[in-house]
Design a protein around this motif. Sequence first.
Motif, PDB file in Angstrom:
ATOM      1  N   ALA A 128     -17.624 -35.786   4.212  1.00  0.00           N
ATOM      2  CA  ALA A 128     -15.967 -35.412   4.330  1.00  0.00           C
ATOM      3  C   ALA A 128     -15.754 -34.335   5.173  1.00  0.00           C
ATOM      4  N   ALA A 129     -16.881 -33.413   5.328  1.00  0.00           N
ATOM      5  CA  ALA A 129     -16.622 -32.335   6.099  1.00  0.00           C
ATOM      6  C   ALA A 129     -16.508 -32.758   7.686  1.00  0.00           C
ATOM      7  N   GLN A 130     -17.117 -33.930   7.865  1.00  0.00           N
ATOM      8  CA  GLN A 130     -16.956 -34.528   9.628  1.00  0.00           C
ATOM      9  C   GLN A 130     -15.766 -35.206   9.779  1.00  0.00           C
ATOM     10  N   PRO A 138     -12.332 -34.209   8.037  1.00  0.00           N
ATOM     11  CA  PRO A 138     -11.497 -33.656   7.064  1.00  0.00           C
ATOM     12  C   PRO A 138      -9.916 -34.135   6.853  1.00  0.00           C
ATOM     13  N   ASP A 139      -9.510 -34.886   7.884  1.00  0.00           N
ATOM     14  CA  ASP A 139      -8.348 -35.208   7.767  1.00  0.00           C
ATOM     15  C   ASP A 139      -8.265 -36.990   7.036  1.00  0.00           C
ATOM     16  N   GLY A 140      -9.178 -37.502   7.182  1.00  0.00           N
ATOM     17  CA  GLY A 140      -9.414 -38.924   6.800  1.00  0.00           C
ATOM     18  C   GLY A 140     -10.046 -38.920   5.764  1.00  0.00           C
ATOM     19  N   CYS A 141     -10.992 -38.295   5.108  1.00  0.00           N
ATOM     20  CA  CYS A 141     -11.835 -38.583   4.062  1.00  0.00           C
ATOM     21  C   CYS A 141     -11.127 -37.538   2.832  1.00  0.00           C
ATOM     22  N   LEU A 142     -11.278 -38.308   1.564  1.00  0.00           N
ATOM     23  CA  LEU A 142     -10.903 -37.867   0.253  1.00  0.00           C
ATOM     24  C   LEU A 142     -12.188 -37.611  -0.524  1.00  0.00           C
ATOM     25  N   LEU A 143     -12.544 -36.359  -0.653  1.00  0.00           N
ATOM     26  CA  LEU A 143     -13.698 -36.279  -1.526  1.00  0.00           C
ATOM     27  C   LEU A 143     -13.724 -35.951  -3.014  1.00  0.00           C
ATOM     28  N   VAL A 144     -14.407 -36.657  -3.638  1.00  0.00           N
ATOM     29  CA  VAL A 144     -14.419 -36.760  -5.194  1.00  0.00           C
ATOM     30  C   VAL A 144     -15.650 -36.580  -5.663  1.00  0.00           C
ATOM     31  N   ALA A 145     -16.160 -36.587  -6.925  1.00  0.00           N
ATOM     32  CA  ALA A 145     -17.408 -36.101  -7.341  1.00  0.00           C
ATOM     33  C   ALA A 145     -18.209 -37.499  -7.254  1.00  0.00           C
ATOM     34  N   ASP A 146     -17.461 -38.701  -7.730  1.00  0.00           N
ATOM     35  CA  ASP A 146     -18.057 -39.826  -7.856  1.00  0.00           C
ATOM     36  C   ASP A 146     -17.101 -41.019  -7.388  1.00  0.00           C
ATOM     37  N   ALA A 147     -17.223 -41.979  -6.522  1.00  0.00           N
ATOM     38  CA  ALA A 147     -16.124 -42.599  -5.824  1.00  0.00           C
ATOM     39  C   ALA A 147     -15.787 -43.674  -6.760  1.00  0.00           C
ATOM     40  N   LEU A 148     -17.051 -44.396  -7.587  1.00  0.00           N
ATOM     41  CA  LEU A 148     -16.816 -45.253  -8.422  1.00  0.00           C
ATOM     42  C   LEU A 148     -15.980 -44.810  -9.673  1.00  0.00           C
ATOM     43  N   THR A 149     -16.149 -43.782 -10.416  1.00  0.00           N
ATOM     44  CA  THR A 149     -15.364 -43.329 -11.293  1.00  0.00           C
ATOM     45  C   THR A 149     -14.063 -42.948 -10.945  1.00  0.00           C
ATOM     46  N   ALA A 150     -13.880 -42.386  -9.726  1.00  0.00           N
ATOM     47  CA  ALA A 150     -12.614 -42.061  -9.258  1.00  0.00           C
ATOM     48  C   ALA A 150     -11.545 -43.443  -9.056  1.00  0.00           C
ATOM     49  N   LEU A 151     -12.337 -44.495  -8.550  1.00  0.00           N
ATOM     50  CA  LEU A 151     -11.906 -45.835  -8.511  1.00  0.00           C
ATOM     51  C   LEU A 151     -11.246 -46.184  -9.665  1.00  0.00           C
ATOM     52  N   GLN A 152     -12.082 -46.210 -10.594  1.00  0.00           N
ATOM     53  CA  GLN A 152     -11.684 -46.577 -11.875  1.00  0.00           C
ATOM     54  C   GLN A 152     -10.578 -45.731 -12.614  1.00  0.00           C
ATOM     55  N   ASP A 203     -25.143 -46.981   0.655  1.00  0.00           N
ATOM     56  CA  ASP A 203     -24.468 -45.847   0.707  1.00  0.00           C
ATOM     57  C   ASP A 203     -23.240 -45.998   1.354  1.00  0.00           C
ATOM     58  N   GLY A 204     -22.020 -46.209   0.714  1.00  0.00           N
ATOM     59  CA  GLY A 204     -20.732 -46.336   1.441  1.00  0.00           C
ATOM     60  C   GLY A 204     -20.319 -45.317   2.226  1.00  0.00           C
ATOM     61  N   ASN A 205     -20.906 -44.121   1.796  1.00  0.00           N
ATOM     62  CA  ASN A 205     -20.551 -42.963   2.580  1.00  0.00           C
ATOM     63  C   ASN A 205     -20.799 -43.020   4.092  1.00  0.00           C
ATOM     64  N   GLN A 206     -22.132 -43.583   4.438  1.00  0.00           N
ATOM     65  CA  GLN A 206     -22.446 -43.824   5.599  1.00  0.00           C
ATOM     66  C   GLN A 206     -21.596 -44.866   6.415  1.00  0.00           C
ATOM     67  N   PHE A 207     -20.804 -45.523   5.647  1.00  0.00           N
ATOM     68  CA  PHE A 207     -19.457 -46.304   6.665  1.00  0.00           C
ATOM     69  C   PHE A 207     -18.250 -45.760   6.670  1.00  0.00           C
ATOM     70  N   ALA A 208     -18.083 -44.698   6.208  1.00  0.00           N
ATOM     71  CA  ALA A 208     -16.730 -43.824   6.212  1.00  0.00           C
ATOM     72  C   ALA A 208     -16.053 -43.928   7.438  1.00  0.00           C
ATOM     73  N   GLN A 209     -16.930 -43.585   8.382  1.00  0.00           N
ATOM     74  CA  GLN A 209     -16.224 -43.274   9.854  1.00  0.00           C
ATOM     75  C   GLN A 209     -16.008 -44.543  10.678  1.00  0.00           C
ATOM     76  N   GLU A 210     -16.711 -45.798  10.079  1.00  0.00           N
ATOM     77  CA  GLU A 210     -16.528 -46.978  10.743  1.00  0.00           C
ATOM     78  C   GLU A 210     -15.172 -47.401  10.158  1.00  0.00           C
ATOM     79  N   ALA A 211     -15.038 -47.177   8.822  1.00  0.00           N
ATOM     80  CA  ALA A 211     -13.760 -47.909   7.935  1.00  0.00           C
ATOM     81  C   ALA A 211     -12.681 -47.151   8.828  1.00  0.00           C
ATOM     82  N   LEU A 212     -12.622 -45.758   9.051  1.00  0.00           N
ATOM     83  CA  LEU A 212     -11.517 -45.165   9.604  1.00  0.00           C
ATOM     84  C   LEU A 212     -11.130 -45.647  10.830  1.00  0.00           C
ATOM     85  N   THR A 213     -12.284 -45.628  11.577  1.00  0.00           N
ATOM     86  CA  THR A 213     -12.022 -46.187  13.229  1.00  0.00           C
ATOM     87  C   THR A 213     -11.584 -47.706  13.149  1.00  0.00           C
ATOM     88  N   ALA A 214     -11.806 -48.590  11.965  1.00  0.00           N
ATOM     89  CA  ALA A 214     -11.164 -49.935  11.876  1.00  0.00           C
ATOM     90  C   ALA A 214      -9.868 -49.817  11.433  1.00  0.00           C
TER      91      ALA A 214
END
Length: 430
Positions: A63-65, A67-81, A39-50
């Motif tokens: 996203a709540a953890q 709020p400045d770095g995360c962009l919340l969508v209903a589905d990440a894959l659909t949003a990417l497409q 689940d890529g959500n679990q790596f969001a903090q790592e990505a921002l730190t990197a």
Amino acid sequence: MVNTEQLYHKFLECTGVSTDTRRITTGCLFVALKGGNFDGNQFAQEALTAGARYALVDDPAVAAQQPDGCLLVADALTALQDLARHHRQTLTIPVVGLTGSNGKTTTKELIAGVLSKRYITYATQGNFNNHIGVPLTVLSITDQYEMAVVEMGANHQREIALLCSICQPTHGLITNIGKAHLEGFGGIEGVRIGKGELYDYLASTGGTVFVNANDPVLTAMHQERSGFGQTVFYLEHNQPELVQESPVAVYRTDTGQTITTHLPGRYNFENMAAALAIGQHFGVSPAEAHHAVADYNPTNNRSQVVQKGSNTVLLDAYNANPSSMAAAIRQFAATPAKRKVVIVGDMYELGDESPAEHEALGQLIADAKFDLVILAGKDMKYALGALPKAYYFPDKFSLHNWLMDNPMTDTHVLIKGSRGMSLESVVPFI
């Protein structure tokens, strides 16, 4: 939650897009995708730190953890497409889309090489040709590019239609229709329908289609549709003309010039002809187009010639299906050589057809009468009926040991199998 328009404005602030925390670049947009085991959500903090500027997530708690770095969508894959579709609509350059059962990546590289002689061209990197790779490809096309070549792969119907809706090709090509991904497509007719979705898209948008005039399946598929803005047939009147198939293809131009390439076989020659036709359509000079084709030398386990001491290895281990395997076997059988050995591995994604297709492959290999046949993989046991003298290894470890104990000299070796077999691993033992 952010909508596509808002997300696009954030994307424009970024230096690129990544779905892998191991490949984070400073200022990129990290997209948190989900897979069967992650689940890529679990790596969001790592990505921002990197160094990622933003992380696109679909978990509200994550996203709540941040709020400045995360962009919340209903589905990440659909949003990417959707993001890629939006970006594509800002581009005004020609986009050449291609699909097919075999030869997609080689053809893509040839087309890109030819077009690059005149235009700043972006082409699909590696095998980024699926529902994730195509959006990433589109999002990599910046204002600096004058042309794009987008490869589209599929293993079930409606997938090419989805990918066309994302990359929106203005021009298109199907390399061929063969026995690939039969399990997902539901048989060869399913392959025809699925790959034909590229023709459907181009017909509905008035796009330009390039068709191999010598391929009865593709010409029939073209005739079944109307609405194309333009149709360009290639290999009409045998131009260019193939004059040698092995060990590498040599062809003669319409002016009588002989061009020697680094790729073997008629099947690769047809890919070259497609690239030449597209180059001609876009005004690339014939001399530069032929030069690009002659210069292309694969290094990606596709039709790659590797010299190992006195042995010549044809490494075609990136993928395999009944159609591409048959073409490779027939081509290798026609190759003049003192001693010929084939090392073939399982063909994947054949479903219920796998036993019959591997059995048929065994008969084809038997008819070719090679000096030595080596089979690898669990389904290759079905080929043994026609090949009682073949060496059979269910696993590659045993195969590697046998090759070390039985060194070859002055031998031509064909290595071919599906990607999951990773048969390029045997090359160091030859």
